[in-house]
Design a protein around this motif. Structure first.
Motif, PDB file in Angstrom:
ATOM      1  N   MET A   1      35.073  24.870  36.721  1.00  0.00           N
ATOM      2  CA  MET A   1      36.102  25.532  37.535  1.00  0.00           C
ATOM      3  C   MET A   1      36.489  26.844  36.874  1.00  0.00           C
ATOM      4  N   PRO A   2      36.622  27.915  37.636  1.00  0.00           N
ATOM      5  CA  PRO A   2      37.016  29.190  37.034  1.00  0.00           C
ATOM      6  C   PRO A   2      38.360  29.100  36.342  1.00  0.00           C
ATOM      7  N   LEU A   3      38.484  29.823  35.270  1.00  0.00           N
ATOM      8  CA  LEU A   3      39.716  29.839  34.487  1.00  0.00           C
ATOM      9  C   LEU A   3      40.864  30.416  35.291  1.00  0.00           C
ATOM     10  N   ARG A 163      20.235  36.915  33.699  1.00  0.00           N
ATOM     11  CA  ARG A 163      20.418  36.324  35.017  1.00  0.00           C
ATOM     12  C   ARG A 163      21.731  36.759  35.663  1.00  0.00           C
ATOM     13  N   SER A 164      21.714  36.812  36.974  1.00  0.00           N
ATOM     14  CA  SER A 164      22.924  37.137  37.718  1.00  0.00           C
ATOM     15  C   SER A 164      24.024  36.139  37.374  1.00  0.00           C
ATOM     16  N   PHE A 165      25.260  36.606  37.474  1.00  0.00           N
ATOM     17  CA  PHE A 165      26.388  35.840  36.950  1.00  0.00           C
ATOM     18  C   PHE A 165      27.637  36.180  37.741  1.00  0.00           C
ATOM     19  N   ARG A 166      28.417  35.175  38.119  1.00  0.00           N
ATOM     20  CA  ARG A 166      29.650  35.385  38.876  1.00  0.00           C
ATOM     21  C   ARG A 166      30.836  35.448  37.927  1.00  0.00           C
ATOM     22  N   VAL A 167      31.485  36.582  37.878  1.00  0.00           N
ATOM     23  CA  VAL A 167      32.666  36.756  37.032  1.00  0.00           C
ATOM     24  C   VAL A 167      33.880  36.169  37.755  1.00  0.00           C
ATOM     25  N   PRO A 168      34.647  35.286  37.114  1.00  0.00           N
ATOM     26  CA  PRO A 168      35.813  34.717  37.794  1.00  0.00           C
ATOM     27  C   PRO A 168      36.971  35.696  37.989  1.00  0.00           C
ATOM     28  N   TRP A 169      37.353  36.433  36.927  1.00  0.00           N
ATOM     29  CA  TRP A 169      38.592  37.210  36.956  1.00  0.00           C
ATOM     30  C   TRP A 169      38.378  38.629  36.460  1.00  0.00           C
ATOM     31  N   LEU A 170      39.058  39.561  37.115  1.00  0.00           N
ATOM     32  CA  LEU A 170      39.084  40.961  36.692  1.00  0.00           C
ATOM     33  C   LEU A 170      40.542  41.354  36.448  1.00  0.00           C
ATOM     34  N   SER A 235      51.147  44.717  30.664  1.00  0.00           N
ATOM     35  CA  SER A 235      51.116  44.507  32.111  1.00  0.00           C
ATOM     36  C   SER A 235      49.719  44.745  32.667  1.00  0.00           C
ATOM     37  N   PHE A 236      49.373  43.961  33.692  1.00  0.00           N
ATOM     38  CA  PHE A 236      48.030  43.984  34.259  1.00  0.00           C
ATOM     39  C   PHE A 236      48.086  43.800  35.774  1.00  0.00           C
ATOM     40  N   HIS A 237      47.036  44.265  36.420  1.00  0.00           N
ATOM     41  CA  HIS A 237      46.784  43.947  37.824  1.00  0.00           C
ATOM     42  C   HIS A 237      45.599  42.984  37.823  1.00  0.00           C
ATOM     43  N   VAL A 238      45.881  41.708  38.092  1.00  0.00           N
ATOM     44  CA  VAL A 238      44.854  40.664  38.023  1.00  0.00           C
ATOM     45  C   VAL A 238      44.281  40.413  39.414  1.00  0.00           C
ATOM     46  N   VAL A 239      42.957  40.416  39.493  1.00  0.00           N
ATOM     47  CA  VAL A 239      42.244  40.205  40.753  1.00  0.00           C
ATOM     48  C   VAL A 239      41.269  39.048  40.574  1.00  0.00           C
ATOM     49  N   GLY A 240      41.355  38.060  41.448  1.00  0.00           N
ATOM     50  CA  GLY A 240      40.380  36.975  41.432  1.00  0.00           C
ATOM     51  C   GLY A 240      39.100  37.418  42.108  1.00  0.00           C
ATOM     52  N   ILE A 241      37.982  37.278  41.404  1.00  0.00           N
ATOM     53  CA  ILE A 241      36.679  37.674  41.962  1.00  0.00           C
ATOM     54  C   ILE A 241      35.922  36.454  42.485  1.00  0.00           C
ATOM     55  N   ASN A 242      35.778  35.437  41.658  1.00  0.00           N
ATOM     56  CA  ASN A 242      35.143  34.178  42.058  1.00  0.00           C
ATOM     57  C   ASN A 242      36.027  33.032  41.574  1.00  0.00           C
ATOM     58  N   THR A 243      36.948  32.645  42.413  1.00  0.00           N
ATOM     59  CA  THR A 243      37.906  31.579  42.090  1.00  0.00           C
ATOM     60  C   THR A 243      37.913  30.564  43.215  1.00  0.00           C
ATOM     61  N   ASP A 244      38.780  29.551  43.105  1.00  0.00           N
ATOM     62  CA  ASP A 244      38.876  28.555  44.165  1.00  0.00           C
ATOM     63  C   ASP A 244      39.366  29.156  45.468  1.00  0.00           C
ATOM     64  N   GLU A 245      40.002  30.341  45.383  1.00  0.00           N
ATOM     65  CA  GLU A 245      40.564  30.966  46.585  1.00  0.00           C
ATOM     66  C   GLU A 245      39.619  31.962  47.243  1.00  0.00           C
ATOM     67  N   THR A 246      38.507  32.269  46.596  1.00  0.00           N
ATOM     68  CA  THR A 246      37.573  33.240  47.172  1.00  0.00           C
ATOM     69  C   THR A 246      36.414  32.533  47.842  1.00  0.00           C
ATOM     70  N   ILE A 247      35.755  33.229  48.745  1.00  0.00           N
ATOM     71  CA  ILE A 247      34.642  32.669  49.496  1.00  0.00           C
ATOM     72  C   ILE A 247      33.395  33.494  49.207  1.00  0.00           C
ATOM     73  N   ALA A 248      32.364  32.878  48.693  1.00  0.00           N
ATOM     74  CA  ALA A 248      31.142  33.604  48.353  1.00  0.00           C
ATOM     75  C   ALA A 248      30.568  34.268  49.609  1.00  0.00           C
ATOM     76  N   GLY A 249      30.211  35.531  49.480  1.00  0.00           N
ATOM     77  CA  GLY A 249      29.558  36.225  50.579  1.00  0.00           C
ATOM     78  C   GLY A 249      30.497  36.990  51.485  1.00  0.00           C
ATOM     79  N   PHE A 250      31.804  36.900  51.239  1.00  0.00           N
ATOM     80  CA  PHE A 250      32.772  37.602  52.083  1.00  0.00           C
ATOM     81  C   PHE A 250      33.491  38.658  51.264  1.00  0.00           C
TER      82      PHE A 250
END
Length: 250
Positions: A1-3, A163-170, A235-250
């Motif tokens: 599970m993504p962090l 290999r290609s790799f899905r980053v969870p968080w930016l 302070s940061f602006h956190v963006v979920g890239i590949n998390t439980d809330e994101t949908i692959a391909g969208f």
């Protein structure tokens, strides 16, 4: 599970910056806390930094000096993996070549969290939005989606075993204040952050003023983040890239 960014320190972090010292101003106290908790953190500095500084006597060999300063500053916060792309200071662009090297580093490190400068201009303090900073943010954003996770982007990297790799968080640092949505309490690490920034001696004509201003910013961040009086925060602006809330391909 993504962090989830609030539950535990990440295991692996990859931090991008336009210039030596950008990371130390933006995120070094947070990074110090992560490395102390066992995280492995890598830095990637995109330019050679040779347009910085204030002293004529430092001009010859400034790029090499700034690398030495960054390596020393990184060591103060527990980071030993520092790479430099060597792009010209002041002329950074999100070119195909720069993106390829960013994708390469992401696939090599395979981080849980990527930190980067922000691609959007900040009007509250224009110095945060040096053109190289914006280019760094744009290049990392383009690399993190879709290139790093697309096996058909830069196929020569895939063929070489990266290999290609899905980053969870930016996590973006140094961006517009109104976009910041994560305030990390770094109380107790202020001196470590100041020491890391001060390691970039070629960049500080007035060390005392710099140190005072940094402490003020940390306290102001904490206030904006709703922390108790007397605390310090980055302070940061956190963006979920590949998390439980994101949908692959969208």
């Amino acid at each position: 599970m993504p962090l989830a960014p609030d539950t535990a320190p990440p295991a692996r972090v990859l931090v991008f910056a336009a210039h030596p010292d950008d990371i130390d101003f933006g995120a070094s106290a947070t990074i110090a806390g992560w490395t102390a908790a066992g995280a492995h953190v890598s830095y990637c500095i995109l330019t050679d930094g040779d347009a910085g500084g204030f002293s004529d006597e430092d001009r010859p060999g400034l790029a090499a000096l700034r690398r030495e300063e960054q390596i020393a500053a990184a060591g103060l916060v527990g980071v030993t993996d520092v790479t430099f792309l060597g792009e010209p200071d002041g002329y950074l662009q999100p070119t195909d070549g720069v993106l390829r090297e960013i994708v390469r580093r992401m696939r090599e490190v395979r981080p849980d969290v990527v930190l980067s400068m922000h691609p959007e201009r900040s009007w509250d303090r224009i110095q945060k939005s040096h053109p190289d900073h914006l280019a760094c943010g744009e290049a990392v954003t383009r690399a993190i989606y879709p290139a790093v996770e697309n096996p058909f982007a830069y196929p020569e990297l895939e063929a070489a075993g990266l290999r290609s790799f899905r980053v969870p968080w930016l996590w973006f640092y140094g961006g517009p204040a109104h976009l910041e949505n994560r305030f990390v309490d770094v109380t107790g690490s202020e001196d470590t952050k100041i020491a890391a920034i001060s390691a970039h001696r070629s960049q500080h004509p007035d060390v005392g003023r710099m140190q005072s201003r940094v402490r003020d910013i940390l306290r102001e961040n904490a206030r904006r983040g709703g922390l108790p009086e007397g605390r310090s925060a980055e302070s940061f602006h956190v963006v979920g890239i590949n998390t439980d809330e994101t949908i692959a391909g969208f």
